[in-house]
Design a protein around this motif. Structure first.
Motif, PDB file in Angstrom:
ATOM      1  N   LYS A 203       0.849  -1.184   0.000  1.00 53.64           N
ATOM      2  CA  LYS A 203       0.000   0.000   0.000  1.00 53.64           C
ATOM      3  C   LYS A 203       0.885   1.234   0.000  1.00 53.64           C
ATOM      4  CE  LYS A 203      -3.937   2.138   2.390  1.00 53.64           C
ATOM      5  NZ  LYS A 203      -4.885   2.040   3.532  1.00 53.64           N
ATOM      6  N   VAL A 204       0.513   2.213  -0.809  1.00 56.66           N
ATOM      7  CA  VAL A 204       1.301   3.433  -0.942  1.00 56.66           C
ATOM      8  C   VAL A 204       0.497   4.605  -0.385  1.00 56.66           C
ATOM      9  CG1 VAL A 204       2.407   5.036  -2.547  1.00 56.66           C
ATOM     10  CG2 VAL A 204       2.539   2.572  -2.946  1.00 56.66           C
ATOM     11  N   ILE A 205       1.164   5.438   0.406  1.00 58.48           N
ATOM     12  CA  ILE A 205       0.554   6.645   0.950  1.00 58.48           C
ATOM     13  C   ILE A 205       1.390   7.860   0.549  1.00 58.48           C
ATOM     14  CG2 ILE A 205      -0.014   7.897   3.077  1.00 58.48           C
ATOM     15  CD1 ILE A 205      -1.941   5.675   2.484  1.00 58.48           C
ATOM     16  N   ASP A 206       0.724   8.851  -0.010  1.00 55.32           N
ATOM     17  CA  ASP A 206       1.379  10.115  -0.334  1.00 55.32           C
ATOM     18  C   ASP A 206       1.356  10.981   0.922  1.00 55.32           C
ATOM     19  OD1 ASP A 206       2.315  12.509  -1.245  1.00 55.32           O
ATOM     20  OD2 ASP A 206       1.007  12.628  -2.995  1.00 55.32           O
ATOM     21  N   CYS A 207       2.485  11.083   1.595  1.00 56.70           N
ATOM     22  CA  CYS A 207       2.548  11.770   2.892  1.00 56.70           C
ATOM     23  C   CYS A 207       2.450  13.288   2.774  1.00 56.70           C
ATOM     24  CB  CYS A 207       3.842  11.404   3.620  1.00 56.70           C
ATOM     25  SG  CYS A 207       3.967   9.648   3.983  1.00 56.70           S
TER      26      CYS A 207
END
Length: 988
Positions: A185-189
């Motif tokens: 899972k990728v999160i754009d911080c």
């Protein structure tokens, strides 16, 4: 920052953690990335970690801040923090003593079989290596079920200390140990609030195939995402909006490039039409402007009112009292607006009942209800979700007994702002865990609170008390760190629940040890768990009561459907509980050697590495920490239960909970000879020596308990439950011999004001030891009759009916002579008191013996005690004044003169200074005179900023005729100045 010559060496990181880790926000980053990882892990992974009691290693744990975040989601006993920096591990162990930390270098070749863990977690570590997948291979070798990673993703411009960019094309599906990728899972911080990373993070879970198969997962439990969908959607929306704008622009261009010939033919007609349209619009705008000019407020409300109301309800952190007032005034408007707009909820669904109770509470008080002490604030030594112990059991039992309980966790939230987060712990009970915001989230075990921390805690608690109308409370304090804050909580009985001899743990900071002594002396009641602690505490406080530990009988008395079974069929000698410095390893070794055919089963968090010390013994098995709910599964497999403690100052003061739990199951118990074991009589065997302890084990293994003996053990445990202990504690607070306070109320006519004053005294004082002395100065209205009826209706009231008007000083002196209290109050009959006023005034005098006289703030007086506060009637003042005083918790300020509409004086000061000077006759300047006399003995005059009393002001003097009032003033001023020199007028 240090040079990067050998970034992955222990020396490099030892230097970092010693010198500049906090300077570069290392602890905050650890907490940020760990919290982010937990929020984006698959829910089934956290659930299975809890259910299966899986061990979890946090590799690269630094100072343990991220590991502590993990401890909020899984039992700390399942956690191990690992780092190759010895400095970091030493700091982590000090900061978070309930979590185990180890200094190990997993990248070096092991000289013996290394420890392995069910789950290995590592957050933002692999990017520091040139060959991260070699490191990942080492992590995989330590994992039995899963490897969980948090990594910077698509970091093309590497920051200092980062040497590898993780991309979709270089992240493997399979690990060298056979684990397969099951989750990404990728999160754009960049879009997160208070972010500490300006790019993407990817979260990866690799798992062992057979374990995955046993979990019966579905497609919905898996995730393979290379982009942050939410951020991507937002970006696409922006692109669509840009394209729409471009299309609109092109359409406009196409329109302007239409049929030129047709447009030219119609030009004159179009211009005529435009002129007519413009004229019409000008007329309409003129009328509109005129209407705005005539009624600007009406127009503004129509255009912006609804929008503003929505915004206010969404965003402003309104105090509950003010919210209640606004609610009453605008309910009709809001009801209409709801037909058009959808309002967001201000509280989660689980707290709606509490909010409704709050509104009802203020309404009931306005309509005549009496303040009752129904709230309990537990200032705990542990978090609710840590190992189930006395703090949680007592709190739940308080709630079951009808109290509303707020359990204040020792785990703070790192924030520069004050406030709290709340969690309802049981939907069927009024019990909540509170996590307060404190800068740096300090651990309570390692030092006294700073001034900044105290201020944040007080403001956070004030907000909690305001939000939930905590008007009258019992503060149960279980660690000295809290005491400087608890001292300032208004209208609260202070109870120190002394569970252990803290200094027996060793290494207690001097500042905390001194605070504990202050708390022992200053608490209204000290509750201890053992006779040893009773003797210790009695040297500091005369109000000491022993309320021992207990067991949850219903949990341990019922045999579970399944129980632990030894594969070899051996008899089982068992123990559950902490395996810490007080645990006698040598005694267990002795027992194991003498009973080689029995299994010694040890359950609990091993913080002293006892498992290593006893690893040569094949019949000793360490299970580790297990959930509280699972303890009966093991307990019912025990043939003999042990309490193998060393005899130390700590254990001498201990009343062991586990003995009650053992007995609830009817099990035989063998203990070392501790003082508290005597209370169990023949139900628990006490061994005075190591040999006697071993002999008792042998005898119990060789015999079978009778049903009668089992039943007797259980009958004893059935009467030793946490519900019994909570009832005993509540009774102790009811029977508590608090200092007596004598309140003298002088009356002269103005019956309606007297009624309002006495009504507020009865309903809002909520103090257990009050003596009310009513002195009537020969009233000519119905006051004497009413006061006589009032005395007959209520307890602890003395009534004195003077035959003539003796004046203010002499009239009060009549009452003061009759007073027997430790503290004396003079209260005018033209006042209305507010909830908790009496105890809160007294607290200031108890804490600061330099104060000679203290008074409250008020709405109406001729000096600095007057504050700007607006309410329509005394009935409507409660939420407003409650909020005001909460925000001044524990504060007072100096006064030149305390006006005697309401003052409190300690008895020792009164006895030294004496009665009021009766030469001042009916009144004026007697309060100035008394304050000068108090100052003459070296004491101060102050105003309590956290107590409010409503005052009508000069109700009797205003009835004097003509110049009589001024003449009286001038006469008494002259007399005052003969004693003290020129009078200084009061300031505002």
């Amino acid at each position: 920052m240090s040079k990067l010559s050998n970034i992955n060496s222990g020396t490099y990181w030892d230097h970092r953690f010693s010198e500049d880790w906090e300077m570069y926000a290392g602890p905050r980053q650890s907490r940020f990335f760990a919290q982010l990882a937990v929020e984006n892990m698959p829910s089934w992974l956290i659930e299975q970690t809890r259910l299966q009691s899986l061990t979890l290693a946090d590799w690269g744990c630094a100072q343990g801040d991220g590991t502590n975040v993990l401890a909020s989601f899984v039992d700390p006993g399942q956690l191990v923090g690992v780092d190759f920096s010895g400095v970091a591990i030493e700091q982590a162990a000090r900061r978070y003593p309930t979590i185990r930390f180890k200094s190990e270098n997993w990248l070096e070749e092991a000289t013996e079989i290394p420890d392995s863990y069910d789950v290995v977690f590592s957050s933002n570590t692999l990017e520091h290596f040139h060959q991260p997948y070699e490191v990942l291979k080492a992590l995989g070798a330590r994992a039995k079920k899963a490897v969980v990673l948090a990594l910077p993703y698509r970091e093309l411009e590497l920051i200092e200390e980062h040497f590898y960019s993780f991309l979709s094309k270089n992240i493997p599906i399979d690990l060298s140990n056979g684990f397969r990728l099951i989750w990404s899972k990728v999160i754009d911080c960049r879009h997160l609030p208070d972010t500490l990373w300006g790019g993407d993070q990817i979260f990866l879970v690799y798992a062992e195939s057979s374990w995955l198969t046993s979990l019966n997962l579905t497609l919905g439990d898996c995730n393979f995402v290379q982009d942050d969908a939410t951020a991507k959607i937002a970006s696409l929306h922006e692109e669509i909006a840009t394209r729409d704008s471009q299309i609109a622009s092109l359409n406009m261009e196409v329109g302007t490039q239409g049929d030129q010939i047709t447009r030219f033919h119609q030009e004159v007609k179009a211009r005529d039409s435009q002129v007519a349209s413009i004229n019409h619009e000008l007329i309409r705008l003129s009328d509109w402007a005129q209407r705005i000019d005539q009624k600007p407020l009406q127009h503004g409300f129509k255009k912006y009112g609804i929008k503003v109301l929505r915004s206010v309800y969404r965003t402003l952190p309104l105090p509950s009292s003010l919210k209640y007032q606004l609610r009453s005034a605008t309910m009709g408007v809001i009801g209409s607006l709801r037909k058009i707009f959808s309002f967001p909820q201000q509280k989660s669904d689980q707290l709606l009942d509490a909010v409704q109770d709050l509104n009802r509470k203020w309404k009931n008080l306005e309509e005549g209800a009496q303040v009752e002490r129904t709230d309990v604030l537990v200032f705990s030594v542990i978090d609710w979700h840590f190992r189930m112990q006395r703090p949680q059991h007592l709190a739940r039992s308080f709630s079951s007994n009808g109290k509303r309980v707020f359990f204040l966790s020792n785990h703070f939230l790192d924030s520069n702002e004050y406030g709290y987060e709340i969690e309802r712990l049981d939907p069927s009970l009024d019990i909540y865990q509170i996590k307060l915001r404190v800068k740096g989230a300090p651990a309570i075990y390692f030092g006294a609170p700073t001034t900044t921390a105290i201020s944040q805690l007080e403001h956070g608690i004030a907000k909690l008390m305001s939000d939930f109308a905590i008007i009258s409370s019992i503060a149960v304090v279980q660690h000295p760190y809290w005491y400087p804050v608890v001292c300032h909580i208004p209208n609260s009985i202070r109870l120190y629940d002394c569970m252990d001899h803290h200094e027996g743990f060793g290494g207690v900071p001097t500042a905390l040890a001194e605070i504990e002594k202050d708390m022992l002396r200053g608490s209204d009641l000290v509750v201890v768990t053992s006779s040893w602690l009773e003797n210790f505490a009695s040297g500091y406080n005369k109000n000491v009561v022993t309320v021992r530990n207990a067991g949850e009988y219903s949990h341990f008395s019922v045999q579970p459907v399944q129980r632990y079974v030894d594969a070899s069929g051996r008899r089982i000698i068992g123990y559950f509980g902490a395996i810490a410095e007080w645990f006698d390893i040598d005694l267990i070794r002795h027992a194991a050697l003498v009973h080689p055919n029995a299994l010694i089963l040890l359950i609990g968090n091993d913080t002293i590495e006892a498992s290593k010390s006893l690893k040569d013994l094949p019949n000793v098995l360490f299970i580790g920490e297990v959930p509280y709910a699972k303890l009966p599964f093991y307990l019912y497999a025990f043939d003999v239960c042990l309490l193998p403690f060393k005899i130390t100052p700590l254990t001498l003061a201990t009343n062991p909970v586990k003995v009650y739990e053992y007995l609830a199951a009817g099990k035989p118990v063998i203990s070392v000879d501790l003082p508290e074991i005597a209370q169990f009589g023949d139900l628990v065997l006490r061994a005075r020596t190591s040999d006697e302890f071993i002999t008792m084990i042998s005898q119990n293994l060789a015999t079978t308990d009778s049903d009668e003996l089992k039943r007797n053990r259980q009958l004893f445990a059935k009467d030793q439950t946490w519900e019994h202990r909570a009832e005993a504690l509540i009774k102790a607070t009811i029977d508590l011999p608090m200092p007596k306070i004598s309140v003298v109320v002088l009356t002269f006519n103005n019956l309606e004001l007297t009624k309002a004053c006495l009504d507020s005294l009865v309903r809002f004082t909520c103090y257990p030891n009050i003596e009310l002395i009513l002195v009537d100065n020969a009233s000519t209205d119905e006051s004497p009759t009413y006061l006589t009826e009032f005395k007959n209706k209520h307890k602890n009231i003395k009534l004195i009916l003077n035959e003539k008007n003796l004046g203010f000083s002499a009239g009060n002196n009549v009452g003061l002579k009759e007073a027997t209290g430790d503290f004396l109050v003079m209260l005018n009959n033209d006042t209305v008191v507010t909830p908790g006023w009496l105890m809160t005034l007294m607290r200031h005098l108890q804490i600061n013996p330099t104060i000679g006289i203290i008074g409250p703030v008020t709405n109406n007086i001729g000096n600095e005690a007057k504050i700007n506060i607006n309410y329509s009637t005394p009935k409507k003042m409660l939420p407003l004044t409650f909020n005001y005083t909460l925000n001044q918790m524990g504060k007072y300020y100096p006064l030149q003169t305390a006006a005697f509409f309401c003052v409190m004086i300690p008895r020792n000061i009164f006895e030294e200074v004496g009665l009021l000077d009766e030469n001042f006759g009916r009144g004026f300047f007697e309060d100035d005179d008394y304050c000068r006399r108090v100052e003459a003995i070296g004491k101060t005059i102050v105003c309590a900023h956290d107590v409010f009393i409503h005052h009508h002001l000069s109700a009797s003097f205003n009835k004097l005729k003509g110049t009589e009032k001024q003449d009286l003033f001038d006469q008494n001023k002259r007399y005052y100045e003969t004693k003290w020199g020129k009078w200084k007028p009061h300031t505002y």
